[in-house]
Write a protein that holds these residues in place. Structure first.
Motif, PDB file in Angstrom:
ATOM      1  N   ALA A   1       0.832  -1.199   0.000  1.00  0.00           N
ATOM      2  CA  ALA A   1       0.000   0.000   0.000  1.00  0.00           C
ATOM      3  C   ALA A   1       0.868   1.251   0.000  1.00  0.00           C
ATOM      4  O   ALA A   1       1.900   1.310   0.663  1.00  0.00           O
ATOM      5  N   GLU A   2       0.467   2.265  -0.736  1.00  0.00           N
ATOM      6  CA  GLU A   2       1.214   3.524  -0.780  1.00  0.00           C
ATOM      7  C   GLU A   2       1.015   4.269   0.535  1.00  0.00           C
ATOM      8  O   GLU A   2      -0.113   4.492   0.969  1.00  0.00           O
ATOM      9  N   PRO A   3       2.100   4.630   1.243  1.00  0.00           N
ATOM     10  CA  PRO A   3       1.943   5.377   2.484  1.00  0.00           C
ATOM     11  C   PRO A   3       1.181   6.676   2.243  1.00  0.00           C
ATOM     12  O   PRO A   3       1.269   7.284   1.190  1.00  0.00           O
ATOM     13  N   HIS A   4       0.457   7.098   3.277  1.00  0.00           N
ATOM     14  CA  HIS A   4      -0.374   8.298   3.192  1.00  0.00           C
ATOM     15  C   HIS A   4       0.474   9.518   2.811  1.00  0.00           C
ATOM     16  O   HIS A   4       1.437   9.861   3.488  1.00  0.00           O
ATOM     17  N   ASN A   5       0.128  10.185   1.698  1.00  0.00           N
ATOM     18  CA  ASN A   5       0.850  11.377   1.240  1.00  0.00           C
ATOM     19  C   ASN A   5       2.363  11.170   1.292  1.00  0.00           C
ATOM     20  O   ASN A   5       3.108  11.972   1.849  1.00  0.00           O
ATOM     21  N   ALA A   6       2.810  10.075   0.691  1.00  0.00           N
ATOM     22  CA  ALA A   6       4.204   9.652   0.858  1.00  0.00           C
ATOM     23  C   ALA A   6       5.210  10.684   0.375  1.00  0.00           C
ATOM     24  O   ALA A   6       6.331  10.730   0.860  1.00  0.00           O
ATOM     25  N   THR A   7       4.832  11.519  -0.603  1.00  0.00           N
ATOM     26  CA  THR A   7       5.791  12.475  -1.157  1.00  0.00           C
ATOM     27  C   THR A   7       5.846  13.776  -0.363  1.00  0.00           C
ATOM     28  O   THR A   7       6.700  14.617  -0.609  1.00  0.00           O
ATOM     29  N   LEU A   8       4.947  13.941   0.594  1.00  0.00           N
ATOM     30  CA  LEU A   8       4.873  15.182   1.350  1.00  0.00           C
ATOM     31  C   LEU A   8       5.877  15.153   2.500  1.00  0.00           C
ATOM     32  O   LEU A   8       5.854  14.266   3.336  1.00  0.00           O
ATOM     33  N   VAL A   9       6.786  16.126   2.534  1.00  0.00           N
ATOM     34  CA  VAL A   9       7.787  16.180   3.602  1.00  0.00           C
ATOM     35  C   VAL A   9       7.243  16.916   4.816  1.00  0.00           C
ATOM     36  O   VAL A   9       7.364  16.461   5.946  1.00  0.00           O
ATOM     37  N   GLU A  10       6.624  18.080   4.601  1.00  0.00           N
ATOM     38  CA  GLU A  10       6.105  18.891   5.697  1.00  0.00           C
ATOM     39  C   GLU A  10       4.714  19.414   5.331  1.00  0.00           C
ATOM     40  O   GLU A  10       4.408  19.610   4.161  1.00  0.00           O
ATOM     41  N   LYS A  11       3.909  19.647   6.350  1.00  0.00           N
ATOM     42  CA  LYS A  11       2.587  20.230   6.143  1.00  0.00           C
ATOM     43  C   LYS A  11       2.590  21.678   6.629  1.00  0.00           C
ATOM     44  O   LYS A  11       3.393  22.058   7.480  1.00  0.00           O
ATOM     45  N   THR A  12       1.673  22.446   6.096  1.00  0.00           N
ATOM     46  CA  THR A  12       1.521  23.845   6.482  1.00  0.00           C
ATOM     47  C   THR A  12       0.367  23.973   7.465  1.00  0.00           C
ATOM     48  O   THR A  12      -0.689  23.378   7.245  1.00  0.00           O
ATOM     49  N   PRO A  13       0.541  24.724   8.573  1.00  0.00           N
ATOM     50  CA  PRO A  13      -0.574  24.888   9.519  1.00  0.00           C
ATOM     51  C   PRO A  13      -1.800  25.483   8.849  1.00  0.00           C
ATOM     52  O   PRO A  13      -1.696  26.392   8.021  1.00  0.00           O
ATOM     53  N   LEU A  14      -2.959  24.956   9.203  1.00  0.00           N
ATOM     54  CA  LEU A  14      -4.214  25.433   8.628  1.00  0.00           C
ATOM     55  C   LEU A  14      -4.738  26.662   9.359  1.00  0.00           C
ATOM     56  O   LEU A  14      -5.495  27.450   8.798  1.00  0.00           O
ATOM     57  N   GLU A  15      -4.355  26.815  10.624  1.00  0.00           N
ATOM     58  CA  GLU A  15      -4.881  27.918  11.422  1.00  0.00           C
ATOM     59  C   GLU A  15      -3.770  28.484  12.306  1.00  0.00           C
ATOM     60  O   GLU A  15      -2.723  27.865  12.488  1.00  0.00           O
ATOM     61  N   THR A  16      -4.031  29.656  12.857  1.00  0.00           N
ATOM     62  CA  THR A  16      -3.157  30.247  13.862  1.00  0.00           C
ATOM     63  C   THR A  16      -3.919  30.346  15.175  1.00  0.00           C
ATOM     64  O   THR A  16      -5.158  30.320  15.193  1.00  0.00           O
ATOM     65  N   TYR A  17      -3.201  30.461  16.251  1.00  0.00           N
ATOM     66  CA  TYR A  17      -3.814  30.531  17.578  1.00  0.00           C
ATOM     67  C   TYR A  17      -4.592  31.827  17.750  1.00  0.00           C
ATOM     68  O   TYR A  17      -4.105  32.911  17.434  1.00  0.00           O
ATOM     69  N   VAL A  18      -5.820  31.708  18.244  1.00  0.00           N
ATOM     70  CA  VAL A  18      -6.641  32.868  18.581  1.00  0.00           C
ATOM     71  C   VAL A  18      -6.831  32.864  20.090  1.00  0.00           C
ATOM     72  O   VAL A  18      -7.489  31.968  20.626  1.00  0.00           O
ATOM     73  N   PRO A  19      -6.252  33.809  20.817  1.00  0.00           N
ATOM     74  CA  PRO A  19      -6.349  33.777  22.284  1.00  0.00           C
ATOM     75  C   PRO A  19      -7.754  34.091  22.758  1.00  0.00           C
ATOM     76  O   PRO A  19      -8.500  34.822  22.101  1.00  0.00           O
ATOM     77  N   PRO A  20      -8.130  33.534  23.904  1.00  0.00           N
ATOM     78  CA  PRO A  20      -9.429  33.877  24.485  1.00  0.00           C
ATOM     79  C   PRO A  20      -9.445  35.319  24.966  1.00  0.00           C
ATOM     80  O   PRO A  20      -8.391  35.950  25.128  1.00  0.00           O
ATOM     81  N   ALA A  21     -10.638  35.849  25.183  1.00  0.00           N
ATOM     82  CA  ALA A  21     -10.776  37.249  25.603  1.00  0.00           C
ATOM     83  C   ALA A  21     -10.045  37.495  26.918  1.00  0.00           C
ATOM     84  O   ALA A  21      -9.424  38.542  27.115  1.00  0.00           O
ATOM     85  N   LYS A  22     -10.116  36.511  27.837  1.00  0.00           N
ATOM     86  CA  LYS A  22      -9.373  36.582  29.089  1.00  0.00           C
ATOM     87  C   LYS A  22      -8.287  35.511  29.035  1.00  0.00           C
ATOM     88  O   LYS A  22      -8.565  34.336  29.233  1.00  0.00           O
ATOM     89  N   PRO A  23      -7.053  35.896  28.759  1.00  0.00           N
ATOM     90  CA  PRO A  23      -5.991  34.902  28.625  1.00  0.00           C
ATOM     91  C   PRO A  23      -5.635  34.260  29.956  1.00  0.00           C
ATOM     92  O   PRO A  23      -5.791  34.860  31.022  1.00  0.00           O
ATOM     93  N   SER A  24      -5.142  33.035  29.890  1.00  0.00           N
ATOM     94  CA  SER A  24      -4.679  32.324  31.079  1.00  0.00           C
ATOM     95  C   SER A  24      -3.242  32.723  31.391  1.00  0.00           C
ATOM     96  O   SER A  24      -2.436  32.991  30.492  1.00  0.00           O
ATOM     97  N   LEU A  25      -2.917  32.718  32.671  1.00  0.00           N
ATOM     98  CA  LEU A  25      -1.542  32.969  33.089  1.00  0.00           C
ATOM     99  C   LEU A  25      -0.663  31.731  32.958  1.00  0.00           C
ATOM    100  O   LEU A  25       0.566  31.834  33.046  1.00  0.00           O
TER     101      LEU A  25
END
Length: 400
Positions: free
Chosen positions: A5-29
C-alpha cells in the motif's frame, strides 16, 4: 516484505498549519514566564517595586501548588486577586474524555479553547504511563503533526496549528490535577516524574513554545521536574537540534527507524530534507551529550522492512562516535496501516546483536494499545465518537 500500500501522502515532507492561535478574551496565566507575569501585574497597576515579590507568589501558586482559581491564592492580597480575575484566568485545557487501559495507562482528550468560538476549539491527546519506579507523561506539541511518517497514525492527520507554551504546560498541570499530584499530596511523592515530548506533533517545528514550556516544567521552584527526566523526541529537524541542547538542555531522542536513506525517505519523509548523515552530525554536536546523558535512538520494528541483522549491523556502525542507546519499539498497529510488527524472536535477535556491540538496547513494552495510546497511535480517535458517546465520556471524566 515491503508493504504494497502507498503510504499516506508519501511524497509530502512537511505540512503547512491550517490555522493560527486565537487567544481567548481573558488569557490564562498558565505558560507565562516570570517576566511575562510581571508585565501582567503591571497591567493591573501593581507598582514596579512590588512586582518581583508578587511574581514569586504567583509562580508558587500556579506551578508548585497548582491553584485553579485566584481565590485559592491566599497569600496574595484580595485586591490584587480581584484585579487579576477581571483580566486573566488560570485555566488549563479541558478534559473532554478519559480512557484507562487494562495496564493502567490513561489517555486524556483535551480541548483547547480558541477565542470565544467553541466551534474552533481544538483537541489534543495526552497520555500518562504508570510504572513501578516512575510515572511518565507523554505530551503533545501540535494539533495534528507537521510530518508525515508513514508508520505513524498521528502523521495521517492534518496540521492544524502549533500549541502555545501555556497549552503545553497545561497538559502537565491537567495530569497533576487528575492524579492529585500537587504539593499537598499526603505522602510527598510525585506520580508524574518524567515528561516525554512524544505526543502529537513535531516539537522542533514549534521550538519557541516547547522551549518556554519545558523551562517552566523544569523550574525547581515550580513544577520541578529535572531536565534529566524530560526527553524531547524529534524526527530530525537538524537546524534546531543543537539549539535545543543550548536553550532547553533536556534529554534528546531521535525518531530514527531506518539505517538507509532510501528506506528512511519512505518511513520518515523529513529525511529527504535532512538525511541521516546530517542528522547524526547534529547528534554528535548536541551540547551535554555524554555516557551519562546518552541520546536515545528510537527504532520501530517493522516486519520485513527494517528488522534484519544487516540493519542491526549498519545501525551499530553508523552510531560510532555518538553517545547513544537504542530503544527498540514493537510496532503498534492502527486502523488502515500497511505495516506489521516484527516477530518477537526477530526483535530479540536484533536487540542481542546491538547489546553485544556495546549499546543498551531495551525493547519498549507496548502500553495502552487497547485505547490507542501506544507509541505512534495518537490521533484523537474520540473525535469520531457520536455526540452521545462524547457526552458520556465527558461526564465520566468530570466525576472520576
Amino acid at each position: 516484505m515491503q508493504p504494497t500500500a502507498e503510504p499516506h501522502n508519501a511524497t509530502l515532507v512537511e505540512k503547512t498549519p491550517l490555522e493560527t492561535y486565537v487567544p481567548p478574551a481573558k488569557p490564562s496565566l498558565i505558560g507565562l514566564s516570570r517576566t511575562e507575569l510581571a508585565d501582567c501585574l503591571g497591567e493591573i497597576g501593581v507598582a514596579p517595586a512590588q512586582r518581583k515579590m508578587r511574581v514569586q507568589q504567583l509562580w508558587h501558586w500556579l506551578y508548585f501548588r497548582g491553584a485553579r482559581s485566584f481565590d485559592d491564592m491566599t497569600s496574595i492580597s484580595k485586591g490584587i486577586r480581584t484585579d487579576l480575575a477581571e483580566r486573566f484566568t488560570v485555566d488549563r485545557p479541558e478534559v473532554v474524555a478519559e480512557q484507562i487501559s487494562n495496564d493502567g495507562t490513561r489517555k486524556w482528550l483535551l480541548r483547547l479553547p480558541s477565542g470565544d468560538n467553541v466551534e474552533r476549539a481544538h483537541e489534543v491527546e495526552c497520555v500518562y504511563i504508570p510504572e513501578t519506579d516512575r510515572g511518565t507523561l507523554c505530551v503533545s506539541s501540535q494539533v495534528g503533526c507537521t510530518l508525515n511518517c508513514s508508520f505513524c497514525h498521528t502523521g495521517t492527520q492534518r496540521l492544524v496549528r502549533n500549541l502555545t507554551a501555556g497549552e503545553i504546560v497545561g497538559q502537565v498541570m491537567v495530569a497533576r490535577d487528575r492524579l492529585n499530584d500537587w504539593a499537598d499530596r499526603e505522602d510527598g511523592t510525585r506520580r508524574v516524574t518524567n515528561i516525554v515530548m512524544m505526543g502529537m506533533g513535531e516539537p522542533l517545528y514549534n521550538f519557541d513554545a516547547v522551549r518556554d514550556a519545558l523551562l517552566i516544567v523544569g523550574d525547581n521552584e515550580g513544577i520541578g521536574i529535572s531536565r534529566r527526566r524530560i526527553t524531547l523526541s524529534t524526527s530530525g529537524v537538524v537546524p534546531n537540534i543543537v539549539r535545543a541542547g543550548e536553550e532547553i538542555g533536556v534529554m534528546l531522542a531521535i525518531s530514527l527507524h531506518a539505517v538507509r536513506d532510501e528506506l528512511r525517505n519512505e518511513l520518515v519523509p523529513l529525511n529527504r530534507k535532512y538525511p541521516i548523515a546530517e542528522l547524526l552530525q547534529a547528534c554528535r554536536d548536541y551540547p551535554g551529550a555524554s555516557n551519562a546523558r546518552r541520546i536515545t535512538f528510537e527504532y520501530v520494528m517493522l516486519k520485513g522492512v527494517n528488522d534484519s541483522l544487516d540493519d542491526a549491523k549498519l545501525l551499530v556502525k553508523m552510531l560510532k562516535g555518538v553517545h547513544a542507546k537504542i530503544n527498540l519499539i514493537p510496532f503498534n498497529p492502527w486502523p488502515g496501516t500497511a505495516y506489521e510488527c516484527s516477530d518477537w524472536d526477530q526483535i530479540e535477535k536484533f536487540s542481542e546483536y546491538i547489546f553485544n556491540a556495546g549499546y543498551s538496547s531495551p525493547v519498549r513494552t507496548p502500553r495502552g494499545r487497547d485505547i490507542l495510546a501506544a507509541c505512534g497511535q495518537l490521533k484523537s480517535e474520540t473525535e469520531k465518537l457520536s455526540a452521545r458517546e462524547r457526552q458520556t465520556l465527558r461526564a465520566m471524566a468530570m466525576t472520576d
